[in-house]
Scaffold this active site. Structure first.
Site, PDB file in Angstrom:
ATOM      1  N   GLY A  66       0.836  -1.211   0.000  1.00 18.08           N
ATOM      2  CA  GLY A  66       0.000   0.000   0.000  1.00 18.08           C
ATOM      3  C   GLY A  66       0.863   1.250   0.000  1.00 18.08           C
ATOM      4  O   GLY A  66       1.860   1.309   0.715  1.00 18.08           O
ATOM      5  N   ARG A  97       0.940  -4.986  -4.924  1.00 13.80           N
ATOM      6  CA  ARG A  97       1.171  -6.152  -4.077  1.00 13.80           C
ATOM      7  C   ARG A  97       1.510  -7.284  -5.048  1.00 13.80           C
ATOM      8  O   ARG A  97       0.925  -7.377  -6.119  1.00 13.80           O
ATOM      9  CB  ARG A  97      -0.071  -6.467  -3.266  1.00 13.80           C
ATOM     10  CG  ARG A  97      -0.527  -5.276  -2.397  1.00 13.80           C
ATOM     11  CD  ARG A  97      -1.563  -5.671  -1.388  1.00 13.80           C
ATOM     12  NE  ARG A  97      -2.289  -4.520  -0.859  1.00 13.80           N
ATOM     13  CZ  ARG A  97      -1.852  -3.729   0.128  1.00 13.80           C
ATOM     14  NH1 ARG A  97      -0.681  -3.953   0.674  1.00 13.80           N
ATOM     15  NH2 ARG A  97      -2.578  -2.718   0.549  1.00 13.80           N
ATOM     16  N   ASP A 154       5.195  -4.803   5.974  1.00 14.80           N
ATOM     17  CA  ASP A 154       5.497  -6.160   6.418  1.00 14.80           C
ATOM     18  C   ASP A 154       5.766  -7.143   5.262  1.00 14.80           C
ATOM     19  O   ASP A 154       6.813  -7.786   5.200  1.00 14.80           O
ATOM     20  CB  ASP A 154       4.290  -6.621   7.273  1.00 14.80           C
ATOM     21  CG  ASP A 154       4.457  -8.017   7.771  1.00 14.80           C
ATOM     22  OD1 ASP A 154       5.234  -8.202   8.719  1.00 14.80           O
ATOM     23  OD2 ASP A 154       3.829  -8.938   7.207  1.00 14.80           O
ATOM     24  N   THR A 163       4.310   2.435   5.509  1.00 16.93           N
ATOM     25  CA  THR A 163       2.932   1.948   5.621  1.00 16.93           C
ATOM     26  C   THR A 163       2.205   2.832   6.618  1.00 16.93           C
ATOM     27  O   THR A 163       2.779   3.187   7.661  1.00 16.93           O
ATOM     28  CB  THR A 163       2.850   0.474   6.084  1.00 16.93           C
ATOM     29  OG1 THR A 163       1.500   0.221   6.529  1.00 16.93           O
ATOM     30  CG2 THR A 163       3.788   0.148   7.230  1.00 16.93           C
ATOM     31  N   ASP A 179       0.079   1.903   8.551  1.00 17.31           N
ATOM     32  CA  ASP A 179      -0.374   1.080   9.680  1.00 17.31           C
ATOM     33  C   ASP A 179       0.524   1.172  10.918  1.00 17.31           C
ATOM     34  O   ASP A 179       0.084   0.851  12.014  1.00 17.31           O
ATOM     35  CB  ASP A 179      -0.481  -0.393   9.255  1.00 17.31           C
ATOM     36  CG  ASP A 179      -1.456  -0.595   8.103  1.00 17.31           C
ATOM     37  OD1 ASP A 179      -2.294   0.293   7.893  1.00 17.31           O
ATOM     38  OD2 ASP A 179      -1.371  -1.645   7.428  1.00 17.31           O
ATOM     39  N   ASP A 219       2.898  -0.760  11.953  1.00 15.98           N
ATOM     40  CA  ASP A 219       2.786  -2.073  12.603  1.00 15.98           C
ATOM     41  C   ASP A 219       4.043  -2.930  12.433  1.00 15.98           C
ATOM     42  O   ASP A 219       3.966  -4.149  12.438  1.00 15.98           O
ATOM     43  CB  ASP A 219       1.566  -2.821  12.042  1.00 15.98           C
ATOM     44  CG  ASP A 219       1.686  -3.078  10.552  1.00 15.98           C
ATOM     45  OD1 ASP A 219       2.570  -2.475   9.911  1.00 15.98           O
ATOM     46  OD2 ASP A 219       0.905  -3.882  10.017  1.00 15.98           O
ATOM     47  N   ARG A 245      -5.379  -2.483   8.866  1.00 17.02           N
ATOM     48  CA  ARG A 245      -5.379  -3.940   8.668  1.00 17.02           C
ATOM     49  C   ARG A 245      -5.634  -4.617  10.012  1.00 17.02           C
ATOM     50  O   ARG A 245      -6.640  -4.312  10.640  1.00 17.02           O
ATOM     51  CB  ARG A 245      -4.061  -4.390   8.039  1.00 17.02           C
ATOM     52  CG  ARG A 245      -4.157  -5.709   7.311  1.00 17.02           C
ATOM     53  CD  ARG A 245      -2.822  -6.087   6.712  1.00 17.02           C
ATOM     54  NE  ARG A 245      -2.443  -5.215   5.619  1.00 17.02           N
ATOM     55  CZ  ARG A 245      -2.827  -5.386   4.366  1.00 17.02           C
ATOM     56  NH1 ARG A 245      -3.565  -6.405   4.039  1.00 17.02           N
ATOM     57  NH2 ARG A 245      -2.446  -4.561   3.422  1.00 17.02           N
ATOM     58  N   HIS A 268      -9.650   5.027   2.008  1.00 21.19           N
ATOM     59  CA  HIS A 268      -8.392   5.428   1.363  1.00 21.19           C
ATOM     60  C   HIS A 268      -8.105   6.920   1.456  1.00 21.19           C
ATOM     61  O   HIS A 268      -7.002   7.352   1.074  1.00 21.19           O
ATOM     62  CB  HIS A 268      -8.379   4.958  -0.093  1.00 21.19           C
ATOM     63  CG  HIS A 268      -8.227   3.466  -0.192  1.00 21.19           C
ATOM     64  ND1 HIS A 268      -9.282   2.603   0.017  1.00 21.19           N
ATOM     65  CD2 HIS A 268      -7.134   2.693  -0.425  1.00 21.19           C
ATOM     66  CE1 HIS A 268      -8.855   1.352  -0.112  1.00 21.19           C
ATOM     67  NE2 HIS A 268      -7.560   1.379  -0.368  1.00 21.19           N
ATOM     68  N   ARG A 308      -4.937   7.344   3.062  1.00 27.26           N
ATOM     69  CA  ARG A 308      -3.677   6.986   2.381  1.00 27.26           C
ATOM     70  C   ARG A 308      -3.142   8.118   1.504  1.00 27.26           C
ATOM     71  O   ARG A 308      -1.958   8.119   1.155  1.00 27.26           O
ATOM     72  CB  ARG A 308      -3.901   5.729   1.544  1.00 27.26           C
ATOM     73  CG  ARG A 308      -3.966   4.452   2.347  1.00 27.26           C
ATOM     74  CD  ARG A 308      -2.823   3.517   2.014  1.00 27.26           C
ATOM     75  NE  ARG A 308      -2.888   3.066   0.661  1.00 27.26           N
ATOM     76  CZ  ARG A 308      -3.454   1.926   0.260  1.00 27.26           C
ATOM     77  NH1 ARG A 308      -4.005   1.130   1.149  1.00 27.26           N
ATOM     78  NH2 ARG A 308      -3.456   1.584  -0.995  1.00 27.26           N
TER      79      ARG A 308
HETATM   80  O1  F6P Z   1      -1.444  -1.564   4.700  1.00 26.04           O
HETATM   81  C1  F6P Z   1      -2.002  -0.335   4.372  1.00 26.04           C
HETATM   82  C2  F6P Z   1      -3.494  -0.456   4.186  1.00 26.04           C
HETATM   83  O2  F6P Z   1      -4.002   0.830   3.892  1.00 26.04           O
HETATM   84  C3  F6P Z   1      -4.261  -1.091   5.338  1.00 26.04           C
HETATM   85  O3  F6P Z   1      -4.495  -0.191   6.386  1.00 26.04           O
HETATM   86  C4  F6P Z   1      -5.511  -1.555   4.641  1.00 26.04           C
HETATM   87  O4  F6P Z   1      -6.098  -2.645   5.315  1.00 26.04           O
HETATM   88  C5  F6P Z   1      -4.996  -1.979   3.295  1.00 26.04           C
HETATM   89  O5  F6P Z   1      -3.783  -1.307   3.080  1.00 26.04           O
HETATM   90  C6  F6P Z   1      -5.946  -1.690   2.154  1.00 26.04           C
HETATM   91  O6  F6P Z   1      -5.387  -2.208   1.002  1.00 26.04           O
HETATM   92  P1  F6P Z   1      -5.934  -1.900  -0.462  1.00 26.04           P
HETATM   93  O7  F6P Z   1      -5.497  -0.504  -0.821  1.00 26.04           O
HETATM   94  O8  F6P Z   1      -5.281  -2.931  -1.296  1.00 26.04           O
HETATM   95  O9  F6P Z   1      -7.424  -1.977  -0.394  1.00 26.04           O
END
Ligand code: F6P
Length: 322
Positions: A10, A71, A102, A125, A127, A129, A171, A252, A255
């Protein structure tokens, strides 16, 4: 030395700062940086090109990643990692800067251990984490974005005397949820690592606040909470108590956006440090921040248990919400 730079998993605000620093530090040391598009997928597809310093003009303040990201489930397979290493060797790329979370670090760890490609990880990230670092790129920005959004929700919640459940990302981690809840004065927070994450406890807390005269409440829900996401918890509260509540999923929005100053600063420091170490022949590490100082961890540390949000923060959300 030819050093490849990629972003993986992500996207997170601050990734561009790290790319810019890696490319320009490589140039300053007389090395050549190549930009690899779409993370490990780009290594498998040889989707790369030399990245001159001027390609990094005006990217420091931009969200997303100019190298794009993906990914890459194929990278879980050892024979695809061998293909990746062969592609890198053929292109003369001896080292990689991998900016991601991760899954990306697990891929980097395997690539270094099995194939001998020098790998440096930079935590990227929202997260937050990862073991071995107090911070990951994007967390600070995403946190501020969520807080700003919830401040707006607070206005309308208060005007209507309503309960709002606001879902934040993360996540399976509650880091973003707990920090957001404390920063926006939420009445409750539901997160996976919570010691007291029961439906009954939530109801009791909301009821106590009602008796104290609170007519509007905000509950921050981590998307990975054990009780279910905000939609699930909201449907249950509606069914059981007939509440006229609203559910908001920030999604999002968290993000995107321009990185905070801290994400720019750490992206810059980590990008440059990763290249300095690779250029000196060091690989198999990732960078972090521990107690305010730049830290270096072996890539194998990514297999350690993931950090949990400090327990006292969840408690404080409760105490301060009365
Ligand atoms: O790992 C970052 C993240 O934004 C998580 O918080 C979330 O669960 C995931 O990616 C969402 O992924 P995608 O953008 O593939 O829906």
């Amino acid at each position: 030395m030819r050093i490849g730079v990629l972003t993986s998993g992500g996207d997170a605000p601050g990734m561009n700062a790290a790319i810019r620093a890696a490319v320009r530090q490589a140039d300053a040391l007389g090395h050549e940086a190549w930009g690899i598009r779409q993370g490990f997928q780009g290594v498998l597809e040889k989707d790369w090109a030399p990245m001159p310093t001027r390609a990094c003009a005006n990217i420091l303040q931009r969200g997303g990643t100019v190298l794009h990201t993906a990914r890459c489930p194929e990278f879980l397979e050892i024979h695809r990692r061998a293909d990746a290493a062969a592609n890198l060797r053929e292109a003369g790329i001896q080292a990689l800067v991998i900016i991601g979370g991760d899954g990306s670090f697990r891929g980097a760890e395997a690539l270094q251990r099995e194939q001998g490609i020098l790998c440096a990880g930079i935590p990227g990230t929202i997260d937050n984490d990862l073991p071995g670092t107090d911070r990951t790129l994007g967390f600070d920005t995403a946190l501020n974005t969520a807080v700003e959004a919830i401040d707006r929700i607070r206005d309308t919640a208060s005007a209507h005397g309503r309960l709002f459940l606001v879902e934040v990302m993360g996540r399976s981690s509650g880091m973003l949820a707990v920090h957001t809840a404390l920063a926006c004065g939420a009445e409750a927070v539901l997160y996976p690592e919570s010691p007291d994450d029961s439906y009954q406890a939530l109801v009791a807390r909301l009821h106590a606040n009602w008796l104290r005269g609170k007519r509007s409440s905000i509950v921050v829900v981590a998307e990975g909470d054990d009780l279910g996401n905000a939609m699930v918890v909201g449907a249950r509260l509606r069914r059981d108590y007939g509440l006229d509540l609203r559910v908001v999923v920030l999604g999002h929005i968290q993000r995107g956006g321009s990185p905070s100053a801290l994400d720019r600063i750490w992206g810059s420091r980590w990008g440059a440090e990763a290249v300095r170490r690779l250029a000196a022949g060091e690989g198999g590490f990732y960078l972090g921040e521990v107690a305010g100082a730049l830290a270096v961890q072996p890539l194998a540390r990514i297999l350690d248990p993931r950090p949990a949000p400090p327990g006292d923060m969840g408690e404080l959300v409760d105490i301060l919400s009365r």
